[in-house]
Design an enzyme around this catalytic site. Structure first.
Site, PDB file in Angstrom:
ATOM      1  N   GLU A 160       5.617 -19.139  15.351  1.00  0.00           N
ATOM      2  CA  GLU A 160       4.556 -19.454  14.394  1.00  0.00           C
ATOM      3  C   GLU A 160       4.694 -18.549  13.180  1.00  0.00           C
ATOM      4  OE1 GLU A 160       0.751 -18.996  16.351  1.00  0.00           O
ATOM      5  OE2 GLU A 160       1.534 -19.957  18.162  1.00  0.00           O
ATOM      6  N   LYS A 185       3.126 -15.831  10.588  1.00  0.00           N
ATOM      7  CA  LYS A 185       2.097 -14.796  10.698  1.00  0.00           C
ATOM      8  C   LYS A 185       1.259 -14.840   9.428  1.00  0.00           C
ATOM      9  CE  LYS A 185       1.347 -10.132  12.283  1.00  0.00           C
ATOM     10  NZ  LYS A 185       0.369  -9.692  11.303  1.00  0.00           N
ATOM     11  N   ASP A 189      -1.365 -14.086   6.652  1.00  0.00           N
ATOM     12  CA  ASP A 189      -1.809 -12.781   6.171  1.00  0.00           C
ATOM     13  C   ASP A 189      -3.233 -12.883   5.642  1.00  0.00           C
ATOM     14  OD1 ASP A 189      -1.702 -10.159   5.578  1.00  0.00           O
ATOM     15  OD2 ASP A 189      -0.357 -10.342   3.856  1.00  0.00           O
ATOM     16  N   TYR A 237      -4.634 -20.103  15.751  1.00  0.00           N
ATOM     17  CA  TYR A 237      -3.396 -19.814  16.472  1.00  0.00           C
ATOM     18  C   TYR A 237      -3.542 -19.404  17.938  1.00  0.00           C
ATOM     19  CZ  TYR A 237      -4.880 -15.245  14.724  1.00  0.00           C
ATOM     20  OH  TYR A 237      -5.617 -14.148  14.388  1.00  0.00           O
ATOM     21  N   LYS A 280       8.154  -8.799  11.066  1.00  0.00           N
ATOM     22  CA  LYS A 280       7.583  -8.704   9.720  1.00  0.00           C
ATOM     23  C   LYS A 280       8.678  -8.764   8.669  1.00  0.00           C
ATOM     24  CE  LYS A 280       3.383  -6.430  10.236  1.00  0.00           C
ATOM     25  NZ  LYS A 280       2.646  -5.780   9.263  1.00  0.00           N
ATOM     26  N   CYS A 297      -2.699  12.592 -26.314  1.00  0.00           N
ATOM     27  CA  CYS A 297      -3.494  11.506 -25.735  1.00  0.00           C
ATOM     28  C   CYS A 297      -3.421  10.269 -26.634  1.00  0.00           C
ATOM     29  CB  CYS A 297      -4.948  11.948 -25.572  1.00  0.00           C
ATOM     30  SG  CYS A 297      -6.004  10.621 -24.967  1.00  0.00           S
ATOM     31  N   CYS A 319      -7.219   9.709 -28.063  1.00  0.00           N
ATOM     32  CA  CYS A 319      -7.954  10.610 -28.947  1.00  0.00           C
ATOM     33  C   CYS A 319      -7.043  11.669 -29.577  1.00  0.00           C
ATOM     34  CB  CYS A 319      -9.111  11.272 -28.194  1.00  0.00           C
ATOM     35  SG  CYS A 319      -8.557  12.432 -26.942  1.00  0.00           S
ATOM     36  N   CYS A 363      -5.594  14.510 -20.308  1.00  0.00           N
ATOM     37  CA  CYS A 363      -6.179  14.738 -21.618  1.00  0.00           C
ATOM     38  C   CYS A 363      -7.385  15.640 -21.394  1.00  0.00           C
ATOM     39  CB  CYS A 363      -6.624  13.424 -22.250  1.00  0.00           C
ATOM     40  SG  CYS A 363      -7.701  13.709 -23.676  1.00  0.00           S
ATOM     41  N   CYS A 387     -13.239  11.941 -25.307  1.00  0.00           N
ATOM     42  CA  CYS A 387     -12.211  10.903 -25.184  1.00  0.00           C
ATOM     43  C   CYS A 387     -12.851   9.620 -24.615  1.00  0.00           C
ATOM     44  CB  CYS A 387     -11.098  11.434 -24.283  1.00  0.00           C
ATOM     45  SG  CYS A 387      -9.755  10.275 -24.037  1.00  0.00           S
TER      46      CYS A 387
HETATM   47  S1  IVH Z   1      -1.502 -14.206  18.027  1.00  0.00           S
HETATM   48  C1  IVH Z   1      -3.136 -11.609  21.680  1.00  0.00           C
HETATM   49  N1  IVH Z   1      -0.567 -15.642  16.036  1.00  0.00           N
HETATM   50  O1  IVH Z   1      -1.813 -10.883  13.526  1.00  0.00           O
HETATM   51  C2  IVH Z   1      -2.435 -11.898  20.394  1.00  0.00           C
HETATM   52  N2  IVH Z   1      -1.697 -13.617  15.493  1.00  0.00           N
HETATM   53  O2  IVH Z   1      -1.193  -8.273  14.984  1.00  0.00           O
HETATM   54  C3  IVH Z   1      -3.199 -12.742  19.452  1.00  0.00           C
HETATM   55  N3  IVH Z   1      -1.898 -13.225  13.088  1.00  0.00           N
HETATM   56  O3  IVH Z   1      -4.969  -9.997  14.768  1.00  0.00           O
HETATM   57  C4  IVH Z   1      -2.597 -12.839  18.108  1.00  0.00           C
HETATM   58  N4  IVH Z   1      -0.867 -15.035  12.426  1.00  0.00           N
HETATM   59  O4  IVH Z   1      -4.845 -11.459  12.722  1.00  0.00           O
HETATM   60  C5  IVH Z   1      -1.225 -14.515  16.395  1.00  0.00           C
HETATM   61  N5  IVH Z   1       0.289 -17.052  14.407  1.00  0.00           N
HETATM   62  C6  IVH Z   1      -0.374 -15.939  14.738  1.00  0.00           C
HETATM   63  C7  IVH Z   1      -0.873 -15.039  13.774  1.00  0.00           C
HETATM   64  C8  IVH Z   1      -1.531 -13.886  14.193  1.00  0.00           C
HETATM   65  C9  IVH Z   1      -1.482 -13.939  12.025  1.00  0.00           C
HETATM   66  C10 IVH Z   1      -2.583 -11.915  12.972  1.00  0.00           C
HETATM   67  C11 IVH Z   1      -3.901 -11.862  13.681  1.00  0.00           C
HETATM   68  C12 IVH Z   1      -3.802 -10.771  14.690  1.00  0.00           C
HETATM   69  C13 IVH Z   1      -2.644  -9.970  14.181  1.00  0.00           C
HETATM   70  C14 IVH Z   1      -1.943  -9.362  15.365  1.00  0.00           C
END
Ligand code: IVH
Length: 666
Positions: free
Chosen positions: A113, A115, A117, A225, A312, A406, A409, A424, A430
């Protein structure tokens, strides 16, 4: 219309609107125009008003939010919200795979999946209706943001389809879509409001707003998710998300079920390259063991699931030409160099400016005008320059010379030996320093006076406010005459200034903007001296006796109060009735726990962990984070970690329940 007919019509409208919301926000295939949609909402609103007995908090009309303000209450999470283990390296991903194979005894399928943000939320549904939404909080307790969550149009208030459990929890990420984020930020800048650093901050800031009708105006979205639970509701992660989708939740379609690490890496490669094209920010990908049965078999460590990991992405970089360097003067007089660049695309946004921090940084990287530089996005509003492409440098270029005067001033700049920044020294004359101090003073964590930067600018230009004390002499008649002010806004400003007279002493002290006296230091000083008068009489020794106050802060405080101009301003503020005193903190409740060391572990019924720690503290005991021979007691709630439990057993340390602990105090 009879009440029965009204009820039928209300039902029909709610169902229809729910379907249209789904078509619009989830499927992105609206079947009616906005106009027709508004007509339906208006009709429903009118009927609900006329027949309040059919009111329902999950009605689509409630999406509009409410004007009521209130603090957030916090609640215990049914399942603690753990984070994912994360890595930036592919080797470590392979190690993860090996651990899984070892734990299971065979290769497994993974569900990949994105991640997202944003901000994690846990939603509870009862009989298909949204019941409560909590933020992650400290993982054990979260803030109740249900009212704000209700305004997010893609979140179903009432589930569709069938087969959902009578009560269950689902986790998702509240996000601020990138395009809308850019639009909102540029609007904020035009209005003189502070811009958000990134979509994640915008999402979390919005979710924590007290006024849900304002939340309703922001285009938040929520991507789902995870459905936690004890019983095996589903066989696999992908099936659980399919069900979630059928029930009306937004589940992005980028997920992929794979059978090997090669495919995992393909997934990573694809999204690392194409992340800019997504309508929302991601900071990596998440790899999950697909079988829920195997997930249970692998279980959790104290902090993370063993069946999932996140990979990441590294921060993105871009190369651009540095055309010129501007110098900005802040409220403390610190001079910050800012680079003007050729416009370049970076992580989905257009970048024209980048931070250069200070003279040392420029010298260290040997950054010169005309250089091609690498820019990177951190968490800050403007990206930073992290390197120079020296091979592209014009051979005739010369090292950059920092300014000596500056830019605002023209006072010669100074630089203290142990400090990186140039200053300054013209504190009183200023303009950006004066305005900066006023802006800091009125800030939300200080006096919380409701005025935009542009307003302060205007008041300063018109010479109505030359220092913070002048704010309290403003009168309605003078303000209402100014451009851009109307009766209402002038009145609001006056009221907001008046209300600030009730702001407690620690915040007033922070608001004064004494160098090195931040929010925490101000609180410490206020609690130690209890009044501004006593603080002003303190000498270096008195000050240094306060916890966490060293020579640098003490000297800064002394020199601030020695300045006659500050003394005059403080006298004026005192005459205007600001809070320059406070009551001492409550004394210790008892000495019942004196000499005893405690470790708190797990989740509790009646108190949060912090509350229990405070109780220990107030009764003379000591809190410790880890179990050792010195630990006298462990106070354990549910979900105490198994390793802690074993250690306690081994060291023969008594384990108390919440009640047993409380009975020690009574
Ligand atoms: S699964 C028990 N899936 O990442 C694990 N988390 O570091 C449940 N997040 O707090 C998390 N996308 O805020 C999961 N596809 C995804 C995610 C996801 C973003 C975030 C979420 C979580 C943090 C975990």
């Amino acid at each position: 219309m009879t009440p029965e007919q009204a009820r039928d019509k209300i039902d029909q409208l709610r169902k229809g609107l729910q379907q249209h919301n789904y078509n619009y926000y989830i499927k992105s295939e609206p079947t009616i125009s906005d106009f027709e949609y508004d007509l339906m909402i208006n009709e429903l609103q009118a009927l609900e008003k006329k027949h309040p007995q059919f009111d329902n908090e999950n009605s689509p009309t409630r999406r509009i939010g409410s004007d009521l303000n209130r603090e957030f209450e916090s609640f215990l999470h049914r399942y603690p919200m753990l984070s994912l283990g994360n890595t930036y390296s592919r080797e470590e991903l392979s190690d993860f795979d090996q651990r899984v194979i070892k734990g299971i005894g065979a290769q497994v399928n993974y569900f990949c999946e994105l991640k997202y943000d944003g901000v994690a939320v846990a939603l509870t549904y009862k009989d298909g209706a949204l019941d409560r939404a909590l933020t992650r909080g400290d993982g054990t307790r979260g803030d109740d943001v249900t009212r704000n969550i209700r305004t997010i149009r893609s979140i179903p208030l009432q589930l569709q389809g069938s087969g959902y459990p009578a009560e269950f929890e689902i986790r998702g990420e509240v996000i601020f879509p990138t395009e809308e984020f850019a639009r909102m930020n540029s609007e904020r800048e035009t209005n003189g409001e502070p811009a958000f650093a990134n979509p994640r901050n915008a999402a979390s800031g919005t979710l924590k707003m007290q006024n849900s009708s304002q939340v309703a105006m922001r285009p938040l979205d929520c991507l789902f998710y995870y459905i936690p639970g004890e019983q095996l509701l589903f066989q696999t992660q992908h099936e659980s998300l399919k069900c979630a989708q059928d029930w009306g939740f937004k589940v992005p379609s980028y997920n992929r079920l794979v059978g090997s690490m090669e495919e995992v890496f393909e997934f990573i490669d694809r999204w690392e390259a194409e992340r800019d094209q997504l309508p929302f920010d991601i900071d990596g990908v998440v790899i999950k063991v697909d079988s829920i049965h195997l997930q249970k078999q692998l279980g959790f460590t104290a902090k993370n699931p063993r069946w999932a990991i996140s990979y990441k992405f590294r921060a993105e970089q871009a190369l651009s030409r540095l055309n010129s360097i501007d110098f900005q003067v802040g409220r403390t007089g610190a001079v910050t160099p800012v680079a003007n660049l050729d416009q370049v695309q970076l992580a989905g946004t257009t970048v024209k400016r980048a931070s250069l921090h200070n003279a040392d940084q420029i010298a260290l990287l040997d950054i010169r005008r005309g250089d091609f530089v690498y820019v990177e996005k951190g968490g800050e509003i403007i990206p930073k320059i992290v390197g120079v492409a020296k091979e592209k440098r014009d051979p005739s270029s010369t090292p950059f010379q920092f300014i000596t005067h500056c830019p605002e001033c023209n006072t010669p700049l100074v630089r203290q030996e142990d400090e990186a920044a140039h200053y300054c020294p013209n504190v009183i004359g200023c303009p950006p320093q004066i305005k900066g101090r006023i802006e800091h003073f009125i800030g939300r964590k200080c006096m919380d006076i409701n005025a935009a930067e542009a307003t302060i600018d205007q008041l300063f230009r018109e010479e109505l406010v030359k220092n913070v004390a002048d704010l309290y002499s403003l009168d309605y008649d003078a303000i209402v005459k100014l451009d851009r002010f109307a009766k209402k806004s002038a009145q609001n400003l006056i009221e907001s200034i008046e209300a600030s007279k009730q702001i407690p002493f620690p915040r007033v002290l922070f608001a004064l903007g004494i160098r090195f006296v931040g929010e925490t230091v101000a609180k410490k000083l206020a609690e130690a001296f209890l009044s501004l008068e006593r603080l002003m009489e303190a000498d270096i020794q008195d000050l240094e006796e306060v916890d966490e106050i060293g020579e640098r802060i003490a000297e800064s405080v002394i020199s601030y109060f020695q300045d006659v101009r500050n003394q005059i301003m403080i006298r004026q503020l005192r005459e205007h009735g600001l809070q320059f005193e406070m009551e001492p903190r409550p004394e210790k409740l008892s000495e019942k726990l004196i000499g005893k060391s405690f470790v708190i572990s797990g989740i509790f019924e009646n108190y949060s962990r912090d509350e229990l720690k405070a109780l220990i503290d107030q009764n003379g005991g000591k809190n410790s984070g880890s179990i050792s021979k010195k630990t006298d007691y462990i106070v354990a709630g549910s979900n105490m970690g198994p390793s802690k439990y074993q250690k306690a057993q081994k060291l023969n340390i008594p384990i108390l329940s919440e009640e047993e602990f409380l009975s020690m105090l009574s």
